[in-house]
Design a protein around this motif. Structure first.
Motif, PDB file in Angstrom:
ATOM      1  N   VAL A   1       0.879  -1.253   0.029  1.00 15.13           N
ATOM      2  CA  VAL A   1      -0.049   0.205   0.075  1.00 15.13           C
ATOM      3  C   VAL A   1       0.789   1.232   0.103  1.00 15.13           C
ATOM      4  O   VAL A   1       1.610   1.561   0.842  1.00 15.13           O
ATOM      5  CB  VAL A   1      -0.795   0.066   1.189  1.00 15.13           C
ATOM      6  N   ARG A   2       0.677   2.032  -0.870  1.00 13.90           N
ATOM      7  CA  ARG A   2       1.487   3.081  -1.112  1.00 13.90           C
ATOM      8  C   ARG A   2       0.952   4.655  -0.703  1.00 13.90           C
ATOM      9  O   ARG A   2       1.585   5.487  -0.147  1.00 13.90           O
ATOM     10  CB  ARG A   2       1.949   3.546  -2.451  1.00 13.90           C
ATOM     11  N   GLY A   3      -0.207   4.447  -0.555  1.00 11.64           N
ATOM     12  CA  GLY A   3      -1.271   5.732  -0.066  1.00 11.64           C
ATOM     13  C   GLY A   3      -2.470   5.034   0.386  1.00 11.64           C
ATOM     14  O   GLY A   3      -3.128   4.345  -0.061  1.00 11.64           O
ATOM     15  N   LEU A   4      -2.945   5.631   1.730  1.00 15.32           N
ATOM     16  CA  LEU A   4      -4.060   5.330   2.209  1.00 15.32           C
ATOM     17  C   LEU A   4      -4.730   6.397   2.770  1.00 15.32           C
ATOM     18  O   LEU A   4      -4.222   7.017   3.827  1.00 15.32           O
ATOM     19  CB  LEU A   4      -3.697   4.202   3.393  1.00 15.32           C
ATOM     20  N   TYR A   5      -5.745   7.096   2.079  1.00 16.60           N
ATOM     21  CA  TYR A   5      -6.130   8.321   2.713  1.00 16.60           C
ATOM     22  C   TYR A   5      -7.598   8.388   2.795  1.00 16.60           C
ATOM     23  O   TYR A   5      -8.532   7.643   2.173  1.00 16.60           O
ATOM     24  CB  TYR A   5      -5.784   9.460   1.614  1.00 16.60           C
ATOM     25  N   SER A   6      -8.113   8.743   3.991  1.00 19.75           N
ATOM     26  CA  SER A   6      -9.471   9.094   4.386  1.00 19.75           C
ATOM     27  C   SER A   6      -9.766  10.244   4.834  1.00 19.75           C
ATOM     28  O   SER A   6      -8.933  10.850   5.900  1.00 19.75           O
ATOM     29  CB  SER A   6      -9.665   8.108   5.684  1.00 19.75           C
ATOM     30  N   LYS A   7     -10.627  10.818   4.377  1.00 17.43           N
ATOM     31  CA  LYS A   7     -11.121  12.308   4.414  1.00 17.43           C
ATOM     32  C   LYS A   7     -12.435  12.475   5.113  1.00 17.43           C
ATOM     33  O   LYS A   7     -13.242  11.568   4.827  1.00 17.43           O
ATOM     34  CB  LYS A   7     -11.111  13.203   3.346  1.00 17.43           C
ATOM     35  N   PRO A   8     -12.727  13.076   6.152  1.00 14.74           N
ATOM     36  CA  PRO A   8     -11.796  14.007   6.737  1.00 14.74           C
ATOM     37  C   PRO A   8     -10.737  13.446   7.787  1.00 14.74           C
ATOM     38  O   PRO A   8     -11.164  12.443   8.362  1.00 14.74           O
ATOM     39  CB  PRO A   8     -12.845  14.848   7.429  1.00 14.74           C
ATOM     40  N   SER A   9      -9.861  14.039   8.133  1.00 16.98           N
ATOM     41  CA  SER A   9      -8.902  13.583   9.057  1.00 16.98           C
ATOM     42  C   SER A   9      -8.934  14.467  10.340  1.00 16.98           C
ATOM     43  O   SER A   9      -9.655  15.436  10.435  1.00 16.98           O
ATOM     44  CB  SER A   9      -7.467  13.553   8.525  1.00 16.98           C
ATOM     45  N   TYR A  10      -7.991  14.228  11.072  1.00 22.07           N
ATOM     46  CA  TYR A  10      -7.946  14.891  12.366  1.00 22.07           C
ATOM     47  C   TYR A  10      -6.483  15.050  12.776  1.00 22.07           C
ATOM     48  O   TYR A  10      -5.629  14.122  12.378  1.00 22.07           O
ATOM     49  CB  TYR A  10      -8.677  14.291  13.495  1.00 22.07           C
ATOM     50  N   ASP A  11      -6.111  15.919  13.709  1.00 25.41           N
ATOM     51  CA  ASP A  11      -4.760  16.153  14.104  1.00 25.41           C
ATOM     52  C   ASP A  11      -4.452  15.009  15.313  1.00 25.41           C
ATOM     53  O   ASP A  11      -4.992  15.086  16.299  1.00 25.41           O
ATOM     54  CB  ASP A  11      -4.633  17.548  14.671  1.00 25.41           C
ATOM     55  N   LEU A  12      -3.391  14.135  15.088  1.00 19.61           N
ATOM     56  CA  LEU A  12      -3.081  13.236  15.760  1.00 19.61           C
ATOM     57  C   LEU A  12      -2.462  13.791  17.289  1.00 19.61           C
ATOM     58  O   LEU A  12      -2.622  13.352  18.058  1.00 19.61           O
ATOM     59  CB  LEU A  12      -2.013  12.231  15.513  1.00 19.61           C
ATOM     60  N   ASN A  13      -1.906  14.850  17.205  1.00 18.21           N
ATOM     61  CA  ASN A  13      -1.274  15.525  18.318  1.00 18.21           C
ATOM     62  C   ASN A  13      -2.272  16.049  19.363  1.00 18.21           C
ATOM     63  O   ASN A  13      -2.073  16.005  20.524  1.00 18.21           O
ATOM     64  CB  ASN A  13      -0.467  16.544  17.914  1.00 18.21           C
ATOM     65  N   LEU A  14      -3.721  16.132  18.831  1.00 17.67           N
ATOM     66  CA  LEU A  14      -4.607  16.329  19.818  1.00 17.67           C
ATOM     67  C   LEU A  14      -5.225  15.171  20.471  1.00 17.67           C
ATOM     68  O   LEU A  14      -5.862  15.163  21.617  1.00 17.67           O
ATOM     69  CB  LEU A  14      -5.835  16.993  19.019  1.00 17.67           C
ATOM     70  N   MET A  15      -5.080  13.941  20.062  1.00 19.36           N
ATOM     71  CA  MET A  15      -5.561  12.956  20.431  1.00 19.36           C
ATOM     72  C   MET A  15      -4.789  12.007  21.658  1.00 19.36           C
ATOM     73  O   MET A  15      -5.407  11.081  22.273  1.00 19.36           O
ATOM     74  CB  MET A  15      -5.712  11.699  19.199  1.00 19.36           C
ATOM     75  N   GLY A  16      -3.744  12.289  22.003  1.00 20.45           N
ATOM     76  CA  GLY A  16      -3.013  11.777  22.883  1.00 20.45           C
ATOM     77  C   GLY A  16      -3.395  11.732  24.140  1.00 20.45           C
ATOM     78  O   GLY A  16      -2.487  11.971  25.067  1.00 20.45           O
ATOM     79  N   GLY A  17      -4.647  11.855  24.546  1.00 22.62           N
ATOM     80  CA  GLY A  17      -5.156  11.881  25.853  1.00 22.62           C
ATOM     81  C   GLY A  17      -5.220  13.461  26.406  1.00 22.62           C
ATOM     82  O   GLY A  17      -5.906  13.783  27.377  1.00 22.62           O
ATOM     83  N   GLY A  18      -4.505  14.231  25.446  1.00 23.89           N
ATOM     84  CA  GLY A  18      -4.653  15.790  25.675  1.00 23.89           C
ATOM     85  C   GLY A  18      -5.554  16.599  24.986  1.00 23.89           C
ATOM     86  O   GLY A  18      -5.794  17.847  24.963  1.00 23.89           O
TER      87      GLY A  18
END
Lengths: 527, 751
Positions: B286-303
């Motif tokens: 798999v060279r690309g796997l894209y799902s829209k809409p996305s979200y910022d992973l940095n927001l998800m880490g419990g914070g």
């Protein structure tokens, strides 16, 4: 050790004439006696002293290395005292007994008035070079004065009520002074030694009944009068397993009532010349006592549940049933224990107030922060109950020793500060941790040997003073070991009583050397 | 014998002495029994208690492996985050010190109030345990704090690892994020402890075992007052077990390309939701796997703040759904290749057989309308695919029967999971007669066959399934198992395991028939009347062969996939069809297969095909740029296993750290100013490189997205791609490397 050829010195020439007639005995008249060494006593004593020094070295090496040197110096001085005491004719002690007792009373009074206060207690007299604890020396003086009194009573079969009263007049003021310091441990020791010696002398049943009637109810009265310190009450309550000191008081009242009733009834039926008025009075006393008992029991019942009241009363009376099902004391642990730490006896010449304060922190700190102390299994409640943190940590130290112990200089409880007073009152726990059951059995065996040997010496004593002195010294040793080891192992409430030859402390060491010196003295002049 | 003669008194004394002696012996026996009880009976328990008194076990957390794309770009790594701790006992003048902290750290009033509240908590004992006062402080603020540390005796800073996703929302569904472990997981897996983080999505979850490494253990001695004992004479008594070194987790190197992901993002600019999958046609990588809409992973880490969470939850497009493998969509006309292959293989028609399309198809008393109402006229197989004639396939389906179609479809991987192992991949539904009998209220009816034949009815697929199906057509019939992980790499840079392509099965279809269908797919993009000719014309060099699909959003009211075709969106658009385009390229030597779905995008040729073209264009440009084969890259992992030394700090007194206090402000105490400066430098380099890579990629993907002309797209795709590469090449040495201070992580207590 003195060889058999050496002779001792008789009574001093100047006083001999006046004293000799009262001291019946052909030996004295000859003025010279053969000294026979007692290798058993010497051997046991030296073994205990050696073990005590080694153990103290281990206990203080990390926390305060200077303590060992100080103790070593005391032991050196003590050895000199031992030899001198052993060689001087004990008639000297007999002669100075009352004077010594008066001096002790004076010292105790001075201590109360101008003593050095440490940890909220005035127990020490600052003599500039050393700190003296008069109550320690008081025990030896007590033995001397009682032996002297026994000697004066000659060969009376049993002591009468009058004897008991006279002895009480002699002893109780000192007890009161010591109690006011406050020093519950030494007060108990004085009373215990006195009782032991009186029992050895023999006492009339009537006198016993009166003592029962008077002494036992005195406890709640003293309490009510405020003569017993709150921390002492708390400690005992914690030991018994009562949350509320008031319940303990009620329990005491119940026991005292029962004792009073028994005493009154005995009096009623054992009066030699029964008088109607006297009988009526005794019945009245018995009724009042029973009423007091009922009230006390009712209070205890309200406080801890009816079905437990008789049990609590038994325990309060010092009965054998401790550790039983009194479940009320779970919460006592850290609270009462923490308080007890700060107030507790620091039976040493060098300990400072700051030192004790630092020990007070960990107790609850550990318990509160890491949850170590309160955690645990079924045995935990009884652990926490018996005097809180100190007793718990002490038991952990003893128990963790196992069969053979962790090895010399390998104890962790004292090394990391968990065992408070590991160089003084709780030094036995340190020994138990490093040397295990083997070590405790050896030391207890040696102490028992010492006690039994002192009774043996008493049996072989040449004169009545020596006999009672030997019994008294044996009693001092016995009670010290019992109360200290019982306290350290959680069997008895935490009261500040040292373990002879093991605990750090100059006055204590000096007293032990004096005592054993006197014992050797009596033994060497055996019949 | 008193005074030389035996008397009654002697006898009495002897008796009483014996009584006292026996009593004493009994009492001593009691004491000895007590010793026996404590030391022998309960000895072991007390020994354990004694140990527990002073031994504190700490977990030394393992370094979690980074996640990299195929070029070495860091997708997930650890950075050190600096937390500020306050020890109340040493916080002497709260007002002054708080004011100073507030000024240095730019604290909000809210934070200050929280600290004041914590400081005011009553305690019977000196509070020597520090508490976490401020989380994740910037490096420059740490430096400021350090410069004022003699004014703030009760304040320490500790570095803790923090998972960071440098590319934010890029490939978010694929990468996944971490979260605190749940009670259920704690109960299931004893290797986790409360407070641990665990992969929650994507690669972070699927490769948790490889990434997390093995935590180490270290024991400390704390004395009764809570101070850490470091005096060797005392330590020897504790006879602590030797520390257990943590084993760092492996780096997971993906097959996808972060820059291609950026291209995909840009290609979807015009549409709010959709998905694209691009796989290597011959290998299934798999060279690309894209799902829209996305979200910022940095927001998800419990914070995740409540506000952010509310935005995420209220988004009508459900950003958290991974549309590449989790969304079930009807394939529409892209399914027709399956029907065609089945018909050819079964011999029910010849490629040249013609069927007339009048614009409708009558089955019983039901009339099916072809999408061209006026009718396609005479259709053979090729023309039917090119023009996407429904009538032709309806007739064919009547000859084949639903079960035959379903059999071929399943052989081609529909209705079963592909095995990519991500995000609870769904198998989709490939219904047959039995299925309808079971789930349809009226049982199976002939009309179902007609629906299925054109990818409608209850047929649902995932974009990944479709991409692999077309890859199989392109590569001569090999259905591949998709792989997203290229290899695992240990911290030393050595490959632990490389994942070679695996063939799931060879299709039960004659390669000649595949060629016939492939030729028809080429016609879709290149023959007059082809449904994707318009889109393909703009990118003639790509030589794309594919099939459009316009999947009607019909609400099926039965079956396990009930309503799956409909994406809940704002009212009005929900009725629009899903636009599909599935293709491979180049036609003469297929390299990649792509599946694009634009949810509610309308016609496949108009909406999905241009998107796919842009992505393919980006892919081949990047490919040309990088040459064939692997790209070498430095690993953003430490050269040797990390040793998280738990330091003891002198200046702060008993600086117990973290929840239970391991010694010390590692950064301030041990590192000092020099270390701080070094770290600052490294951090600067990291941010610089990262920013460069990000902007480069954004520009690169932006160009083809906005420009209609291929030339402009080429220019735009080239340079920024290079910029992105440059960034990727220089960034790794710094990016994600846990710097010195992070090695002095405070441990986490076991209990």
């Amino acid at each position: 050790m003195v060889t058999s050829g050496v002779t001792g010195v008789g009574p001093l020439a100047g006083t001999g004439g006046r004293v000799a007639p009262r001291l019946e005995g052909a030996t004295r008249a000859r003025g010279v006696t053969t000294l026979r060494p007692d290798f058993v006593l010497g051997g046991i004593f030296l073994a205990l002293a050696g073990l005590g020094l080694a153990n103290l070295y281990s206990a203080t090496r990390l926390s305060d290395p200077g303590m060992f040197d100080s103790q070593l110096a005391w032991f050196g001085a003590g050895l000199v005292v031992f030899v001198v005491t052993a060689l001087v004719d004990h008639a000297v002690f007999e002669r100075i007994a009352y004077g010594a007792w008066a001096a002790v009373l004076l010292l105790l009074a001075v201590t109360l008035a101008a003593g050095t206060e440490l940890n909220g207690a005035r127990r020490w007299l600052n003599l500039g070079v050393v700190m003296l604890q008069p109550s320690e020396l008081g025990k030896l003086a007590l033995v001397l004065v009682l032996a002297r009194y026994a000697h004066e009573r000659k060969g009376a079969d049993r002591w009468s009520l009058g004897d008991v009263a006279r002895v009480s007049v002699l002893v109780l003021p000192a007890c009161a002074l010591i109690l006011l310091e406050p020093n519950l441990g030494h007060t108990v020791m004085m009373l215990a030694v006195t009782v032991t010696m009186v029992l050895f002398a023999g006492v009339e049943l009537r006198a016993l009944a009166v003592v029962l009637m008077v002494v036992v109810p005195a406890v709640p009265l003293l309490w009510a009068a405020g003569a017993i310190q709150p921390y002492q009450i708390g400690r005992v309550a914690s030991y018994v397993g009562l949350k509320d000191p008031a319940a303990l008081r009620a329990a005491f009242q119940a026991v005292a009532g029962l004792a009073g009733a028994i005493g009154a009834l005995v009096m009623t039926f054992r009066l030699e010349r029964p008088q109607r008025l006297m009988r009526l009075l005794m019945v009245g006393v018995a009724a009042a006592s029973l009423f007091a008992m009922g009230r006390g029991a009712a209070d205890v019942g309200r406080s801890m549940g009816w079905w437990k009241a008789p049990l609590a009363a038994t325990i309060a009376a010092g009965g054998p049933g401790r550790g039983g099902g009194v479940g009320a004391g779970a919460g006592v642990g850290a609270g009462a224990g923490g308080g007890a730490v700060a107030d507790d006896d620091a039976d040493t010449d060098t300990v400072t107030g700051a030192d004790v304060a630092t020990v007070a922190v960990p107790a609850a700190d550990v318990a509160a922060v890491s949850g170590v102390a309160p955690a645990g299994g079924a045995g935990e409640k009884s652990l926490a109950r018996t005097g809180g943190y100190q007793a718990l940590q002490s038991k952990i130290a003893i128990g963790s020793g196992g069969l053979t112990g962790k090895g010399f200089l390998a104890a962790t409880q004292s090394a990391f500060g968990f065992l408070p007073y590991h160089q003084t009152d709780f030094v036995f726990a340190h020994l138990a941790e490093e040397h295990g059951f083997v070590g405790t059995a050896l030391v207890l065996g040696l102490f028992l040997g010492l006690v039994l040997w002192s009774l043996h010496i008493a049996a072989r004593a040449r004169d009545r003073f020596g006999r009672f002195a030997a019994v008294g010294i044996g009693a001092i040793l016995f009670w010290h070991v019992l109360v200290n080891v019982g306290m350290v192992s959680g069997l008895l409430p935490v009261v500040g009583v040292t373990l002879p030859l093991f605990s750090k402390g100059g006055s204590s060491a000096l007293t032990v050397f004096l005592c054993t010196g006197l014992l050797m003295n009596v033994s060497m002049r055996r019949a | 014998m008193l005074y030389g003669r035996r008397t009654d008194e002697d006898r009495r004394s002897r008796t009483r002495g014996r009584v006292l002696g026996v009593a004493a012996a009994a009492v001593f026996a009691g004491l000895l029994a007590r010793m026996y009880q404590l030391q022998i009976v309960d000895g072991a328990a007390f020994a354990a208690r004694a140990d527990r008194n002073f031994v504190r076990d700490y977990v030394v957390p393992a370094y979690r492996g980074p996640i990299l794309d195929v070029t070495g770009t860091v997708l997930a790594a650890n950075r050190s985050s600096f937390n500020v701790y306050v020890t109340p006992h040493f916080f002497l003048d709260p007002q002054r010190e708080l004011d100073l902290m507030k000024e240095l750290l730019h604290l909000s009033d809210f934070r200050v109030a929280a600290i004041v509240e914590e400081l005011a908590r009553p305690s019977r004992f000196p509070r020597l345990e520090p508490f976490l006062a401020v989380e994740d402080v910037r490096r420059d603020e740490v430096a400021l704090l350090e410069s004022a540390r003699w004014l703030l005796p009760g304040v320490h800073v500790a570095a803790v690892p923090h998972r960071e996703y440098p590319l934010g929302n890029r490939a978010a569904h694929l990468i996944g994020y971490l979260n605190e472990v749940s009670d259920a997981e704690l109960a299931r897996d004893a290797s986790y402890r409360p407070g641990d983080v665990v992969g929650r999505h994507g690669i972070e979850r699927a490769w948790e075992m490889a990434l997390r490494g093995l935590d180490g253990r270290e024991s400390l001695v704390r004395d009764a007052r809570g101070f850490v004992v470091d005096d060797p004479a005392r330590l020897r008594r504790a006879s602590l077990p030797p520390p257990l070194e943590p084993v760092p987790g492996a780096a997971v190197v993906l097959t996808i390309d972060a820059d291609l992901q950026a291209v995909m993002e840009a290609a979807f600019d015009a549409y709010p939701s959709g998905a694209a999958v691009i796989v290597e046609a011959k290998t299934g990588r798999v060279r690309g796997l894209y799902s829209k809409p996305s979200y910022d992973l940095n927001l998800m880490g419990g914070g995740l703040s409540l506000a952010d969470k509310a935005v995420l939850d209220s988004d009508p497009y459900f950003p958290q759904i991974d549309r590449t493998v989790y969304q079930r969509l009807p394939p529409g006309s892209t399914f027709k290749v399956v029907t065609a292959l089945a018909a050819l293989e079964e011999g029910v028609i010849n490629p040249s057989d013609e069927i007339f399309c009048p614009g409708y198809y009558k089955l019983g008393d039901h009339v099916f309308r072809c999408h061209l109402r006026s009718g396609h006229g005479l259709m053979n197989l090729r023309r039917a695919i090119v023009a996407s004639c429904d009538t032709y396939f309806w007739h064919v389906s009547e000859m084949l029967g639903i079960d035959t179609i379903a059999r071929y479809a399943r052989d081609m991987g529909l209705g079963e999971v592909t095995g990519v192992g991500l995000n609870d991949e769904v198998p989709g539904i490939m219904p047959d007669k039995a299925w309808y009998d079971r789930f349809s209220p009226d049982g199976f009816r002939p009309g179902h066959t007609a629906n299925v034949a054109v990818g409608q009815g209850s047929v649902t697929v995932t974009p990944l399934q479709m991409a692999l199906l077309y890859a199989a057509i392109a590569n001569g019939g090999k259905l591949m198992r998709p792989s997203v992980v290229d290899r695992l790499v240990d911290p030393g840079g050595a490959t632990i395991e490389r994942f070679e392509p695996t063939v799931r099965r060879t299709l039960a279809v004659d390669p000649e028939n595949l060629k016939i269908v492939g030729e028809a797919l080429w016609g879709v993009t290149h023959s007059p009347g082809g449904t994707a000719v318009g889109a393909a014309m703009r990118f003639p060099k790509l030589k794309v062969a594919g099939k459009t699909g316009t999947a009607q959003v019909i609400t099926t009211s039965f079956g396990p996939g009930m309503g799956a075709g409909r994406v809940r969106v704002k009212r009005g658009r929900a009725e629009e069809s899903h636009a599909w385009f599935v293709a491979y390229a180049p036609y003469d030597d297929p390299q990649v297969a792509i599946a694009v779905v634009v949810e509610h995008g309308g016609g496949g040729g108009a909406a999905a095909a241009p998107v796919a073209m842009k992505i393919l264009d980006g892919y081949f440009r990047l490919d040309a740029l990088r040459g064939a084969g692997d790209v070498r890259f430095p690993l953003p992992v430490p050269e040797k296993p990390l040793r998280y030394k738990i330091a003891h700090d002198a200046w702060a007194g008993p600086s117990a750290f973290g929840g239970t206090g391991v010694g010390a402000a590692a950064l301030l105490g041990a590192g000092g100013a020099a270390a701080g400066a070094e770290e600052g430098g490294a951090g600067g380099a990291e941010t610089g490189a990262g920013a460069e890579a990000r902007t480069g990629a954004a520009a690169g993907s932006g160009a083809p997205g906005t420009a209609g002309s291929g030339d402009a797209g080429a220019a735009g795709g080239g340079t920024p791609g290079e910029g992105g590469r440059g960034g990727a090449a220089t960034a790794p040495p710094d990016a994600g490397v846990v710097d010195e201070s992070a090695k002095k992580l405070p441990g986490v207590p076991l209990w």
